[in-house]
Design a protein around this motif. Structure first.
Motif, mmCIF file in Angstrom:
data_model
loop_
_atom_site.group_PDB
_atom_site.id
_atom_site.type_symbol
_atom_site.label_atom_id
_atom_site.label_comp_id
_atom_site.label_asym_id
_atom_site.label_seq_id
_atom_site.Cartn_x
_atom_site.Cartn_y
_atom_site.Cartn_z
ATOM 1 N N GLY A 199 6.752 4.195 1.049
ATOM 2 C CA GLY A 199 5.891 5.453 1.653
ATOM 3 C C GLY A 199 6.415 6.286 3.401
ATOM 4 O O GLY A 199 7.141 5.466 3.713
ATOM 5 N N VAL A 200 5.268 5.547 3.603
ATOM 6 C CA VAL A 200 5.809 6.974 4.829
ATOM 7 C C VAL A 200 6.505 5.711 5.979
ATOM 8 O O VAL A 200 5.699 4.624 6.045
ATOM 9 N N ALA A 201 7.170 6.243 6.546
ATOM 10 C CA ALA A 201 7.760 4.740 7.792
ATOM 11 C C ALA A 201 7.906 6.447 9.392
ATOM 12 O O ALA A 201 8.775 7.062 9.195
ATOM 13 N N GLY A 240 0.812 -1.170 -0.130
ATOM 14 C CA GLY A 240 0.110 0.051 0.234
ATOM 15 C C GLY A 240 0.668 1.654 0.234
ATOM 16 O O GLY A 240 1.833 1.244 -0.663
ATOM 17 N N ARG A 241 0.300 2.337 0.521
ATOM 18 C CA ARG A 241 0.987 3.731 0.229
ATOM 19 C C ARG A 241 1.539 4.054 1.752
ATOM 20 O O ARG A 241 2.448 5.098 1.394
ATOM 21 N N GLY A 242 2.394 3.105 2.799
ATOM 22 C CA GLY A 242 2.974 3.363 3.738
ATOM 23 C C GLY A 242 3.945 2.229 3.937
ATOM 24 O O GLY A 242 3.503 1.028 3.801
ATOM 25 N N SER A 294 5.685 1.883 7.032
ATOM 26 C CA SER A 294 4.587 1.205 8.062
ATOM 27 C C SER A 294 4.557 2.750 9.316
ATOM 28 O O SER A 294 5.077 3.203 9.127
ATOM 29 N N SER A 295 3.309 2.925 9.517
ATOM 30 C CA SER A 295 3.288 4.238 10.775
ATOM 31 C C SER A 295 3.832 4.110 12.059
ATOM 32 O O SER A 295 2.871 4.727 13.244
ATOM 33 N N GLY A 296 4.200 2.818 12.506
ATOM 34 C CA GLY A 296 5.151 2.072 13.865
ATOM 35 C C GLY A 296 4.052 1.875 14.263
ATOM 36 O O GLY A 296 2.789 1.013 14.656
ATOM 37 N N ALA A 297 4.363 2.197 16.013
ATOM 38 C CA ALA A 297 2.804 1.173 16.954
ATOM 39 C C ALA A 297 1.910 0.996 16.636
ATOM 40 O O ALA A 297 0.727 2.661 16.336
ATOM 41 N N GLY A 328 7.964 -7.693 22.328
ATOM 42 C CA GLY A 328 7.401 -6.812 21.067
ATOM 43 C C GLY A 328 9.168 -6.777 19.860
ATOM 44 O O GLY A 328 8.506 -7.614 19.073
ATOM 45 N N TYR A 329 9.447 -5.353 20.053
ATOM 46 C CA TYR A 329 9.810 -5.013 18.887
ATOM 47 C C TYR A 329 11.446 -5.079 18.937
ATOM 48 O O TYR A 329 11.647 -4.889 17.762
ATOM 49 N N HIS A 330 11.990 -5.637 20.686
ATOM 50 C CA HIS A 330 13.643 -5.661 20.751
ATOM 51 C C HIS A 330 13.841 -7.518 19.315
ATOM 52 O O HIS A 330 14.786 -7.129 18.903
ATOM 53 N N GLN A 370 10.531 10.537 12.746
ATOM 54 C CA GLN A 370 10.430 10.031 13.939
ATOM 55 C C GLN A 370 9.281 10.585 15.051
ATOM 56 O O GLN A 370 9.253 11.986 15.752
ATOM 57 N N ALA A 371 7.781 9.981 14.997
ATOM 58 C CA ALA A 371 7.310 10.579 14.830
ATOM 59 C C ALA A 371 6.312 10.611 16.198
ATOM 60 O O ALA A 371 5.310 11.374 17.370
ATOM 61 N N PHE A 372 7.359 10.304 17.652
ATOM 62 C CA PHE A 372 7.174 9.362 19.096
ATOM 63 C C PHE A 372 6.947 10.784 19.601
ATOM 64 O O PHE A 372 5.775 10.687 20.259
ATOM 65 N N THR A 373 7.600 11.970 19.725
ATOM 66 C CA THR A 373 7.432 12.975 20.019
ATOM 67 C C THR A 373 6.269 13.468 20.146
ATOM 68 O O THR A 373 5.758 14.287 20.925
ATOM 69 N N ARG A 374 6.037 13.547 19.093
ATOM 70 C CA ARG A 374 3.550 14.232 19.095
ATOM 71 C C ARG A 374 3.219 13.713 19.613
ATOM 72 O O ARG A 374 2.182 14.219 20.504
ATOM 73 N N ILE A 375 3.581 11.543 20.140
ATOM 74 C CA ILE A 375 2.545 11.203 21.374
ATOM 75 C C ILE A 375 2.843 10.981 22.556
ATOM 76 O O ILE A 375 2.421 10.741 23.475
#
Ligand code: T3D
Length: 265
Positions: free
Chosen positions: A111-113, A59-61, A63-66, A90-92, A137-142
């Protein structure tokens, strides 16, 4: 392995393509996807016939992360969550498997990562990105800090200043910018991404697999080593590489002025 529901796995015999397959959520990393990806990576790591891996997204991305909407997800149930535990289990394992994979890993960023999806993308050995792809690096947005390896990978790839810019501002970085910073190997035209990624992974799958794996390990070790330690490690690993049939095949091909045929052993 049971047929995964969040991934597509295409076995091309000398290499495998794993496609994250939750396009309706831009391939958000649900706990199930992480479990299925871990299992697939363990199988790729162990299968000697598989000599390279390509990881991409449907698709168009990329991965959008968690997964912020998954009922089973830890982030989605914020307030009562054990995020640290989710990261550990999970991640490590997924990030570690990619970084220690004894064969080349190509990531094709379609697409977006974002967030941990950006960490996943950067954990590959050679990262190709479609020109329209972005890295966030979207983390600090949330209100989170970078995780899944981003605080390790970013400063090593692009230095402290650019890493801090990405983390504190959390703005999209274009594929071309990412290439010029050295965050990724190369940006390619969108309609060329798939074919270029397949050509690259096939080329790597035809290479001296043992030497590739040892070279990866040596480069990884260099960040925490002194020159003397690194020289000692090179000598030891080269001793192993020099015992492979591929080394003998490479030297013979050179002497006979022809291309080497490597068998990965
Ligand atoms: O325990 C732990 O897991 C801790 C670990 C945390 C690590 C992290 O990764 S934290 C960071 C999590 N990710 C994000 O914060 C990014 C969230 N997504 C976005 O900011 C935007 O979606 C994007 C910038 C990535 C893309 O924007 P856009 O406008 O192209 O797409 P969109 O419309 O926002 O998203 C499309 C669909 O995907 C939409 O669904 P809908 O409305 O069409 O039904 C959206 O809700 C869904 N989606 C996007 N990102 C996620 C997601 N669903 C679940 N989780 C997501 N992360």
């Amino acid at each position: 392995m049971e047929t995964p529901t969040t991934l597509r796995i295409d076995d091309h015999s000398s290499y495998v393509v794993i496609t994250l397959n939750r396009p309706e959520r831009l391939n958000a990393l649900s706990p199930l996807l992480l479990r299925e990806l871990r299992q697939a990576l363990e199988e790729v790591a162990q299968d000697r016939a598989v000599r390279a891996l390509l990881l991409t997204g449907e698709g168009r991305g990329f991965s959008s992360g968690a997964d912020l909407r998954d009922a089973e997800g830890e982030v989605g149930r914020s307030g009562t969550v054990d995020v640290a535990n989710h990261l550990l289990h999970g991640y490590h394992p997924v990030i570690t498997l990619l970084r220690t994979m004894p064969k080349p890993v190509v990531c094709a960023i379609n697409g977006v990562a974002a967030g941990a999806g950006c960490s996943l993308a950067l954990a590959g050995d050679l990262v190709l990105a479609a020109r329209s792809a972005t890295f966030i690096q979207a983390f600090t947005r949330i209100g989170l800090i970078p995780d899944a390896g981003s605080t390790y990978l970013l400063p090593r790839l692009i230095g402290r200043q650019r890493a801090l810019g990405m983390v504190l501002l959390a703005e999209p970085v274009s594929a071309e910018q990412a290439e010029s910073w050295g965050l990724i190997w190369r940006a390619v035209d969108d309609d060329r991404l798939h074919s270029e990624a397949l050509a690259l992974v096939q080329r790597l799958a035809d290479g001296p697999t043992v030497a590739f794996g040892l070279a990866k390990a040596a480069l990884e070790a260099s960040f925490g080593a002194t020159l003397d330690e690194q020289l000692a490690l090179e000598a030891m690993l080269q001793g192993t590489a020099a015992q492979t049939a591929d080394f003998r095949a490479g030297v013979a091909a050179f002497q006979q002025k022809r291309a080497a045929q490597f068998r990965g052993e």
